[in-house]
Enzyme design. Structure first.
Site, mmCIF file in Angstrom:
data_model
loop_
_atom_site.group_PDB
_atom_site.id
_atom_site.type_symbol
_atom_site.label_atom_id
_atom_site.label_comp_id
_atom_site.label_asym_id
_atom_site.label_seq_id
_atom_site.Cartn_x
_atom_site.Cartn_y
_atom_site.Cartn_z
ATOM 1 N N LYS A 1 0.824 -1.132 -0.025
ATOM 2 C CA LYS A 1 -0.019 -0.017 -0.065
ATOM 3 C C LYS A 1 0.661 1.257 0.106
ATOM 4 O O LYS A 1 0.619 2.382 -0.620
ATOM 5 C CB LYS A 1 -0.879 -0.004 1.255
ATOM 6 C CG LYS A 1 -0.089 -0.134 2.611
ATOM 7 C CD LYS A 1 -1.199 -0.484 3.774
ATOM 8 C CE LYS A 1 -0.213 -0.529 5.009
ATOM 9 N NZ LYS A 1 0.438 -1.858 4.967
ATOM 10 N N GLU B 1 -5.039 -6.337 -4.894
ATOM 11 C CA GLU B 1 -6.066 -6.717 -3.960
ATOM 12 C C GLU B 1 -5.536 -6.467 -2.706
ATOM 13 O O GLU B 1 -6.209 -6.222 -1.561
ATOM 14 C CB GLU B 1 -6.946 -7.892 -4.425
ATOM 15 C CG GLU B 1 -7.949 -8.341 -3.431
ATOM 16 C CD GLU B 1 -9.193 -7.378 -3.840
ATOM 17 O OE1 GLU B 1 -9.563 -6.498 -2.938
ATOM 18 O OE2 GLU B 1 -9.611 -7.363 -4.836
ATOM 19 N N VAL C 1 -5.323 -3.420 0.528
ATOM 20 C CA VAL C 1 -6.409 -2.888 1.219
ATOM 21 C C VAL C 1 -7.058 -3.974 1.618
ATOM 22 O O VAL C 1 -7.707 -4.707 0.996
ATOM 23 C CB VAL C 1 -6.939 -1.811 0.459
ATOM 24 C CG1 VAL C 1 -8.234 -1.199 1.307
ATOM 25 C CG2 VAL C 1 -6.464 -0.740 -0.029
ATOM 26 N N GLY D 1 -6.617 -6.871 3.438
ATOM 27 C CA GLY D 1 -6.077 -8.090 3.540
ATOM 28 C C GLY D 1 -6.722 -9.093 2.736
ATOM 29 O O GLY D 1 -6.951 -8.994 1.506
ATOM 30 N N ILE E 1 -9.980 -9.203 2.364
ATOM 31 C CA ILE E 1 -11.339 -8.698 1.774
ATOM 32 C C ILE E 1 -11.355 -8.606 0.529
ATOM 33 O O ILE E 1 -10.436 -7.402 0.213
ATOM 34 C CB ILE E 1 -11.985 -7.441 2.608
ATOM 35 C CG1 ILE E 1 -11.990 -7.830 4.319
ATOM 36 C CG2 ILE E 1 -13.152 -6.940 2.068
ATOM 37 C CD1 ILE E 1 -12.002 -6.484 5.055
ATOM 38 N N GLU F 1 2.551 -3.693 15.902
ATOM 39 C CA GLU F 1 4.022 -3.760 15.582
ATOM 40 C C GLU F 1 4.629 -3.401 16.966
ATOM 41 O O GLU F 1 4.027 -2.694 17.864
ATOM 42 C CB GLU F 1 4.170 -2.959 14.569
ATOM 43 C CG GLU F 1 3.414 -3.182 13.041
ATOM 44 C CD GLU F 1 4.022 -4.554 12.533
ATOM 45 O OE1 GLU F 1 4.991 -5.232 12.903
ATOM 46 O OE2 GLU F 1 3.283 -5.088 11.782
ATOM 47 N N LYS G 1 -4.394 3.442 2.575
ATOM 48 C CA LYS G 1 -5.323 2.740 1.881
ATOM 49 C C LYS G 1 -6.490 3.686 1.495
ATOM 50 O O LYS G 1 -7.041 3.190 0.534
ATOM 51 C CB LYS G 1 -5.835 1.895 2.906
ATOM 52 C CG LYS G 1 -4.912 0.659 3.413
ATOM 53 C CD LYS G 1 -5.437 -0.095 4.690
ATOM 54 C CE LYS G 1 -4.005 -1.123 5.087
ATOM 55 N NZ LYS G 1 -4.570 -1.870 6.300
ATOM 56 N N GLY H 1 -2.836 -11.147 8.205
ATOM 57 C CA GLY H 1 -2.439 -12.586 8.512
ATOM 58 C C GLY H 1 -1.929 -13.329 7.031
ATOM 59 O O GLY H 1 -2.348 -12.837 6.170
#
Length: 435
Positions: free
Chosen positions: A107, A131, A134, A136, A138, A192, A207, A309
């Site tokens: 991103k 894809e 933004v 993950g 989805i 993080e 994003k 993930g």
């Protein structure tokens, strides 16, 4: 191997959480992916910085290389998952200029250099898919680019950062402070080691720039996205929202708007906001992401799921990879960026908003009337006013909800209220969205 069909060579750049998972699936699901593509996908190699670093899942040592350039120039499709900007830009441009398609989840790269990269892809008829950049797992990029291509998107509200959603959810559900909720996010692996990019809103802003550019067919520079993080959200603000039937969420908001001066353009912004608890996004819990799209003809659509993930994000990467590979089988140029609509990105001060302002005020007659006068003098009107609790030293907490007004006027109202003799402190300011 499918008779008469040449293998499609795939280079993977990066073997972190997502890169290792993508490479593993290319190896273990080769027959399944070949059936979907119509040609075998051959993992040509995986570019890494350290050949000896441990990886999960484990990858064949003979596929690892530190020579990313040679790997890129020998591939039909390059999957960029190294992160960062400058090195990624160098390798993606090299891939596109060689005629290879590129799949990326980067991103930051696209928000900073997207226009340059799409132009490079269009010059040679290559395809640039993103894809995974933004949301993950989805699917939101393809629906905006393809499924809604004949519609007019009016507005997008997105919860696009799982770390901040987890923190705000903890503050709402458990009355945690920001610091307590962040510590819990770190303990669970949602934050993080340096969470600044998440809690400051910077990650969500990248994003938002991508979503706004795609939805409204216009270039949205990252620096034009106004950003506020969640670092200063307090338990009192969470409770005040709860008392008025709202929940606090960090939202990426992209919309086609008509400013108070009549200018039609695009607004892209990120900030914490109050959502009515009846709004679909209000029920997004934990580290999940969701994107709520309002379109002229399709109406309201919601895309919900895991925002991060390895296995989850690899789903989006492999979807892009299969799409690019099918084009190699069928033939024809890659998808070009849509023509520009020419809509300007509006100055945030021109956009209309609605505020909820929490004040610590003198607990005496006439205070509300005097404060209402201060608000009205700046062209803003009060929609609701509620004294929530008595304070100490003869003070009370007053929560004011405004009608919609230009952002610049609302900012002037907050400054004026802070200077008023009746106001001991401006305890918090949150915008209201989704009404």
């Amino acid at each position: 191997m499918t008779p008469g069909v040449l293998p499609i060579r795939v280079a993977v750049l990066g073997a972190g959480t997502v890169g290792a998972e993508v490479a593993n699936q290319l190896l273990t699901r080769a027959a399944d992916l070949e059936a979907r593509v119509g040609a075998p996908l051959v993992l040509a190699g995986i570019a890494v910085r350290d050949l000896q670093a441990p990886r999960h899942p484990a990858l064949p040592k003979e596929l690892l290389t530190t020579d990313a350039e040679s790997l890129v120039l020998g591939a039909h499709i390059v999957v960029e998952l190294i992160g960062g900007v400058e090195r990624a830009r160098e390798l993606v441009l090299m891939a596109l200029e060689s005629g290879a398609d590129v799949v990326t989840g980067n991103k930051a790269l696209l928000a900073t250099h997207g226009a340059e990269l799409f132009s490079a892809a269009e010059r040679v008829g290559a395809q640039l898919n993103y894809e995974a950049a933004v949301g993950g797992a989805i699917p939101i990029i393809r629906p905006l680019r393809d499924s809604l291509a004949g519609d007019d998107v009016k507005r997008i509200l997105g919860i696009v950062n799982g770390t901040t959603n987890f923190i705000l959810d903890r503050m709402d559900e458990h009355d945690d402070t920001f610091e307590e909720a962040l510590a819990e996010a770190s303990r669970r692996g949602y934050a993080e080691a340096d969470p600044t990019g998440d809690v400051s809103g910077a990650d969500a802003a990248q994003k938002a720039a991508l979503l706004a550019g795609l939805a409204f067919h216009t270039h949205v520079p990252l620096e034009s996205v106004s950003v506020e993080g969640i670092e200063r959200i307090t338990p009192d603000q969470i409770r005040a929202g709860r008392e008025t039937g709202h929940v606090v969420k960090l939202l990426a908001i992209c919309e086609r708007v008509t400013a108070a001066d009549g200018t039609v353009g695009v607004s892209a912004r990120v900030h914490p906001a109050l959502l009515p608890r009846r709004h679909p996004l209000a029920s997004v819990r934990g580290a999940n992401n969701a994107v709520f799209v309002e379109a002229e003809f399709a109406g309201s659509l919601m895309f919900y799921g895991a925002g991060a993930g390895g296995p989850e994000t690899s789903s989006a990467v492999l979807g892009d990879l299969v799409s690019a590979a099918r084009r190699h089988v069928i033939g024809g140029p890659g998808l070009a960026a849509p023509p520009s609509s020419g809509l300007p990105v509006l100055d945030p001060g021109l956009v209309t908003s609605q505020y909820q302002i929490s004040l610590t005020v003198r607990d005496e007659p006439g205070v509300l009337a005097r404060l209402a006068g201060i608000v009205a003098e700046r062209g803003v009107s009060i929609e609701t006013a509620q004294q929530t609790r008595a304070g100490v030293g003869g003070t009370a907490t007053l929560v004011i909800g405004t009608h919609r007004a230009p952002e610049a006027a609302l900012a002037a109202v907050v400054t004026a209220l802070g200077d008023a003799l009746e106001v001991a402190a401006v305890a918090g300011v949150l915008r209201i969205e989704g009404e």
